[in-house]
Enzyme design. Structure first.
Site, PDB file in Angstrom:
ATOM      1  N   ILE A   1       0.726  -1.053  -0.172  1.00 25.61           N
ATOM      2  CA  ILE A   1      -0.021   0.052   0.054  1.00 25.61           C
ATOM      3  C   ILE A   1       1.215   1.616  -0.357  1.00 25.61           C
ATOM      4  O   ILE A   1       0.838   1.923  -0.438  1.00 25.61           O
ATOM      5  CB  ILE A   1      -0.690  -0.029   0.839  1.00 25.61           C
ATOM      6  CG1 ILE A   1      -1.934  -1.429   1.297  1.00 25.61           C
ATOM      7  CG2 ILE A   1      -1.472   1.380   1.431  1.00 25.61           C
ATOM      8  CD1 ILE A   1      -2.987  -1.688   2.112  1.00 25.61           C
TER       9      ILE A   1
ATOM     10  N   ALA B   1      14.196  18.149   2.717  1.00 20.89           N
ATOM     11  CA  ALA B   1      13.921  18.750   2.275  1.00 20.89           C
ATOM     12  C   ALA B   1      12.994  18.168   1.242  1.00 20.89           C
ATOM     13  O   ALA B   1      12.245  18.272  -0.538  1.00 20.89           O
ATOM     14  CB  ALA B   1      14.885  19.119   1.049  1.00 20.89           C
TER      15      ALA B   1
ATOM     16  N   GLU C   1     -10.304   6.457   7.989  1.00 27.51           N
ATOM     17  CA  GLU C   1     -11.497   6.282   6.719  1.00 27.51           C
ATOM     18  C   GLU C   1     -10.413   4.913   6.248  1.00 27.51           C
ATOM     19  O   GLU C   1     -12.167   4.171   6.465  1.00 27.51           O
ATOM     20  CB  GLU C   1     -11.345   7.227   5.717  1.00 27.51           C
ATOM     21  CG  GLU C   1     -12.316   6.699   4.547  1.00 27.51           C
ATOM     22  CD  GLU C   1     -13.450   7.075   5.249  1.00 27.51           C
ATOM     23  OE1 GLU C   1     -13.858   5.926   5.379  1.00 27.51           O
ATOM     24  OE2 GLU C   1     -14.608   7.631   5.240  1.00 27.51           O
TER      25      GLU C   1
ATOM     26  N   VAL D   1     -11.759   0.903   7.531  1.00 24.38           N
ATOM     27  CA  VAL D   1     -12.967   0.229   7.057  1.00 24.38           C
ATOM     28  C   VAL D   1     -13.364   0.705   5.513  1.00 24.38           C
ATOM     29  O   VAL D   1     -13.734   2.218   5.145  1.00 24.38           O
ATOM     30  CB  VAL D   1     -14.353   0.973   7.444  1.00 24.38           C
ATOM     31  CG1 VAL D   1     -15.522   0.521   7.852  1.00 24.38           C
ATOM     32  CG2 VAL D   1     -13.482   0.690   9.302  1.00 24.38           C
TER      33      VAL D   1
ATOM     34  N   ALA E   1     -12.089   0.197   2.873  1.00 22.34           N
ATOM     35  CA  ALA E   1     -10.654   0.869   2.242  1.00 22.34           C
ATOM     36  C   ALA E   1     -11.178   2.664   1.729  1.00 22.34           C
ATOM     37  O   ALA E   1     -11.297   3.243   2.610  1.00 22.34           O
ATOM     38  CB  ALA E   1     -10.488  -0.010   1.477  1.00 22.34           C
TER      39      ALA E   1
ATOM     40  N   LEU F   1     -13.917   3.651   0.850  1.00 22.42           N
ATOM     41  CA  LEU F   1     -15.271   3.754   0.517  1.00 22.42           C
ATOM     42  C   LEU F   1     -15.763   4.504   1.833  1.00 22.42           C
ATOM     43  O   LEU F   1     -14.822   4.733   2.752  1.00 22.42           O
ATOM     44  CB  LEU F   1     -16.190   2.787   0.605  1.00 22.42           C
ATOM     45  CG  LEU F   1     -16.025   1.747  -0.300  1.00 22.42           C
ATOM     46  CD1 LEU F   1     -17.578   0.175  -0.589  1.00 22.42           C
ATOM     47  CD2 LEU F   1     -16.689   2.501  -1.784  1.00 22.42           C
TER      48      LEU F   1
ATOM     49  N   GLY G   1      -2.680  -8.274  -3.569  1.00 13.15           N
ATOM     50  CA  GLY G   1      -2.304  -7.264  -2.739  1.00 13.15           C
ATOM     51  C   GLY G   1      -4.030  -7.342  -1.355  1.00 13.15           C
ATOM     52  O   GLY G   1      -4.451  -6.312  -1.066  1.00 13.15           O
TER      53      GLY G   1
ATOM     54  N   LYS H   1     -12.998  -3.643  12.090  1.00 11.83           N
ATOM     55  CA  LYS H   1     -14.087  -3.282  11.148  1.00 11.83           C
ATOM     56  C   LYS H   1     -15.257  -3.161  11.890  1.00 11.83           C
ATOM     57  O   LYS H   1     -15.631  -1.421  11.807  1.00 11.83           O
ATOM     58  CB  LYS H   1     -13.992  -3.699   9.602  1.00 11.83           C
ATOM     59  CG  LYS H   1     -12.812  -2.999   9.052  1.00 11.83           C
ATOM     60  CD  LYS H   1     -13.237  -4.287   7.031  1.00 11.83           C
ATOM     61  CE  LYS H   1     -11.842  -3.325   7.142  1.00 11.83           C
ATOM     62  NZ  LYS H   1     -11.568  -4.936   5.581  1.00 11.83           N
TER      63      LYS H   1
END
Ligand code: ADP
Ligand code: ASP
Ligand code: MG
Length: 829
Positions: free
Chosen positions: A494, A528, A631, A634, A636, A638, A689, A707
């Site tokens: 991810i 930087a 967010e 739960v 992903a 949505l 994944g 969740k």
């Protein structure tokens, strides 16, 4: 009658201005641009050289000869390359290279001796360190000569005379005046430029001693004093003297002019831009010392002089001294007893420890003062010895020691006579919820010193900087647009999907940069910002199994919390810590929040840990005025939590959230329904994944339970993860296998799964993942495809006809999208 010579302009080039041949060439250009007026050049060692030499000496004394050899080789190559690039082939270059060769051959030889003796004296340390400046001065002189300018290398020992304290020598003004005039005047008189190594001086018996770190600033002002110079230019890698250290306060600004006393106070109290004693020699002189940007030679930077300008800024700048300790002597028997304070400080002075802040309560019950942490224990022992009789008689309670502190120093001539300045400082700290541990104001009222917890020092500086609007002081910005700095905790699939997405965000007045990546091994950090190219290279290496600690150019080994603490010490703008791991990271997140970072979670663990830990994490965010968004934990990408919040904000009340919140199980069941064997379906899910790093987290229902708990906690559920009943789909016995063994044996479970699917079909249903209930094929849940998640909100307003959100709920791209939304929210987009 002897004619009074025109005073020279002193130009000092810092290490950063001598990083390599190109930088030295630019420094030479600067000198040429100031010719033919008389001038003297003082140089630091090339960038990083002093550190390397000191480190090499220390290691040699521990017997690490191999390391010293490698250091010597690298330094030799660095200097020889610069010499070759700057000086054309010929006798001059050959002679220069002979000096370079000799310096490092001798370094190895001395290091061999140190390794045998296992002893390093300050004298030897200085002798070894001195070659940094001596070589850079020789190279500079040769380069200047090659550019057609008459020059003369003059060794520092022929110019600067000191008291002979190795490692921190103090110049002797009178003797230096004599030797400097004798050594430099004739050169100046013939129109040539003396090039002098900074940082060094002679001991009374003619050996070389250093003036303390950053000492070439002092060499420059000292030469200005003894040669009667009116102007000193200190060429550095900053645009000038800034209102604060730019690494700590991102909106620090250049102060166009400061009084010598203000600058001296700042330098003395920790502003690393000047040697602490650099302004001593010119304090009462009509001289302008300028901090000038090497990158922009036409700019005048900051003028440090005796003028008083900028009256509307009672506070001009701040700094902080890190690693301080407070010692407190308390006792009722001290009341009115004369001499306690004198004996206290005599005891500390006796140990050669310098005290930087003193406060005494007017009740005389206690005396409290700060010393560097490294000498605190020594100071305490000395005090205990001094007051042994009083402690025995219980007139003094004892000596208290508090460590891990920092002293924030607020400086400005205008503080004297302007009422309410201290109050503004304290109000700013209070608002930022920073505890003031001790405070002192010098009677000059030029500086206000405040002791705070060391970890809070960066935030304290930002708060005071903002309270006095120092970012508007008018000297222009240090190059930095409005931006948010992102730290990725976890650089798996991810993280590697998210990084390029962040790099591609283009919005007006918004810059998002990834400044750090952290994994289990360590981290990579660049204040930087890590360029998209660097990120891509790191992602490729990581995908091949290279841990970040081993990343070429800049990988460091550290625990995650340690890494966050390190990163937080730098000037980050609106920092956002993004947790992409599946680990128990609560402590690391708290460290981030404590250091002023917002937090974005894709990791469910911190918000599904015990109720107590969850409440504490939320409280940490609140205490530090930071936000904690999650967010992506739960559904992903949505907008589930967002929807919940919008409903609540608009006055609705959510009574129930039902859902099919597992994209992985959804995908699996879809595949199984199509006749795909379980092992193939699960391997497919892993390849895409979807599952957690250990797919049994999904199969066991634990991920679904997490969740559910997250949503439950939103609507007030007070229980724990264990209170949520789920049916495990992990085949019997498979929960005890190591992950690799489980994955190897997937085929063994295919037959049992095929039976389950067939049984559901026989009953006219399909498998769905609500704890493997058979859902009627006509239910909306039966129509879910692939990784689709579905959430059904029953609320006051949506009672009869609940609000349904359906969409893909697993996979790196949609999850990263959800995270990015949170990041953008925090970035103010
Ligand atoms: P030199 O190259 O001359 O040795 P230094 O590296 O010693 O220069 O000093 C410049 C550094 O000082 C900058 O890189 C900056 O990070 C740091 N610094 C700390 N406080 C300040 C400040 N108030 N203004 C400017 N620079 C500061
Ligand atoms: N080279 C020395 C140091 O790094 C002195 C200086 O740069 O002023 O401390
Ligand atoms: Mg310096």
């Amino acid at each position: 009658m002897a004619r009074t010579p025109r005073p020279p302009h002193i130009h000092k080039f810092g290490g950063a201005s001598l990083a390599n041949a190109a930088a030295i060439r630019q420094a030479v250009e600067i000198v040429l641009a100031h010719r033919p007026a008389p001038l003297v050049v003082v140089v630091s060692a090339m960038a990083g050289v002093t550190d390397a030499l000191l480190d090499g000496a220390a290691r040699a004394a521990r017997g690490d000869v191999g390391h010293v050899r490698a250091t010597a080789d690298a330094l030799h190559a660095q200097h020889a390359a610069a010499a070759r690039a700057l000086v054309p082939a010929g006798a001059g270059r050959d002679e220069l290279l002979r000096h370079v060769d000799a310096a490092f051959a001798e370094l190895e030889q001395v290091a061999g001796g140190l390794a045998a003796l296992r002893e390093l004296t300050p004298r030897t340390t200085d002798y070894l360190a001195a070659r940094g400046e001596r070589l850079s001065a020789r190279i500079f002189a040769a380069a200047l000569e090659a550019a057609g300018c008459p020059v003369a290398y003059v060794d520092a020992t022929a110019v600067v005379q000191t008291d002979g304290t190795f490692g921190n020598a103090s110049p002797d003004l009178r003797r230096t005046e004599r030797s400097a005039r004798k050594a430099l005047r004739p050169i100046l008189n013939r129109g040539a430029v003396p090039v002098v190594p900074g940082f060094l001086g002679a001991t009374p018996d003619g050996q070389v001693a250093t003036l303390g770190r950053g000492g070439s600033d002092l060499t420059a002002t000292l030469l200005a004093r003894v040669l009667g110079a009116r102007e000193v230019s200190l060429w550095k890698d900053v645009p000038g003297l800034l209102t604060a250290d730019p690494r700590v306060v991102p909106d620090a600004r250049v102060v166009p002019q400061v009084h010598l006393r203000e600058a001296a106070e700042l330098a003395y109290y920790g502003a690393k831009v000047l040697h602490p004693r650099a302004l001593g020699p010119v304090m009462k002189r009509s001289v302008a010392v300028r901090i000038r940007p090497f990158a922009e030679p036409a700019s005048l930077g900051t003028e440090i002089s005796r003028r008083r300008t900028l009256g509307e800024y009672p506070v001009k700048a701040l700094s902080a001294i890190p690693e301080q300790a407070l010692l407190t002597v308390t006792g009722s028997g001290m009341l009115g007893v004369p001499g306690i304070a004198a004996r206290t400080f005599a005891a500390v002075h006796h140990e050669g420890i310098s005290v930087s802040l003193i406060t005494q309560a007017s009740s005389e019950h206690s005396i409290c003062f700060s010393v560097p942490e490294a000498s605190a224990e020594r100071a305490r022992r000395s005090l205990e010895a001094t007051f042994r009789p009083e402690i025995a008689r219980e007139e003094i309670d004892g000596i208290e020691l508090q460590t891990g502190l920092a002293t924030l120093v607020v400086v400005g001539l205008g503080m004297a006579g302007t009422p309410g300045i201290a109050a503004r400082v304290f109000a700013a700290l209070a608002e930022a919820r920073i505890n003031v541990i001790a405070t002192a104001q010098g009677s000059s009222e030029l500086n206000l010193s405040i002791v705070v917890d060391g970890a809070e020092a960066p935030r304290a500086q930002r708060a005071v900087h903002a309270a006095f609007q120092l970012s508007k002081i008018g000297g222009g910005a240090v190059d930095h647009p409005d931006r948010s700095d992102v730290v990725l905790l976890g650089f798996g699939q991810i993280g590697r999907t998210l990084a390029p997405m962040i790099a591609k965000v283009k919005q007006d007045a918004l810059t998002l940069r990834i400044v750090a990546l952290i994994d289990r091994s360590g981290f990579v950090f660049d204040a930087a910002g890590l360029s998209p190219r660097r990120l891509a290279a790191l992602a490729a290496a990581k995908a091949k199994g290279t841990a970040l600690a081993k990343a070429p150019a800049g990988g460091r080994r550290a625990g995650a919390t340690e890494a966050v603490a390190f990163i937080a010490r730098h000037a980050l703008s609106n920092p956002i810590l993004v947790d992409l791991t599946a680990d128990d990271t609560t402590e690391t997140l708290k460290a981030g929040l404590g250091a002023g970072m917002h937090v974005v979670l894709a990791n469910k663990r911190p918000v599904t840990a015990s109720k107590r830990s969850y409440v504490e994490l939320r409280a940490a965010a609140q205490t530090h005025g930071r936000r904690l968004l999650h967010e992506a934990t739960v559904g992903a990408g949505l907008p589930i939590i967002d929807t919940y919040q919008k409903l609540v904000e608009s006055g609705d009340r959510v009574s129930k959230i039902e859902g099919c919140p597992s994209g992985t199980l959804g995908y699996l069941f879809g595949e199984l329904g199509r006749g795909t064997p379980f092992s193939t379906a699960l391997r497919g899910a892993i390849a895409k994944g979807y599952p957690e790093p250990d797919p049994r987290e999904d199969l066991s229902g634990k991920d679904v339970a997490r969740k559910a708990l997250i949503l439950g906690r939103l609507i007030g559920f007070a229980g724990e993860l264990t209170d949520i009943a789920v049916e495990s789909l992990v085949p019997d016995g498979a929960d005890r296998l190591a992950l690799a063994a489980f994955l190897r044996r997937l085929d063994e479970y295919d037959a049992a799964w095929a039976e389950r699917v067939a049984a559901a079909a026989a009953r006219g249903g399909v498998l769905r993942y609500r704890a493997i209930v058979v859902v009627d094929a006509s239910s909306p849940m039966a129509s879910l495809n692939g990784t689709d998640n579905q959430f059904i909100f029953t609320t006051m307003r949506y009672r009869k006809n609940p609000l349904v959100i359906t969409g893909p709920g697993a996979g790196p791209a949609v999850t990263a999208g959800g995270i990015l939304n949170d990041v953008l929210k925090l970035a103010g987009a």
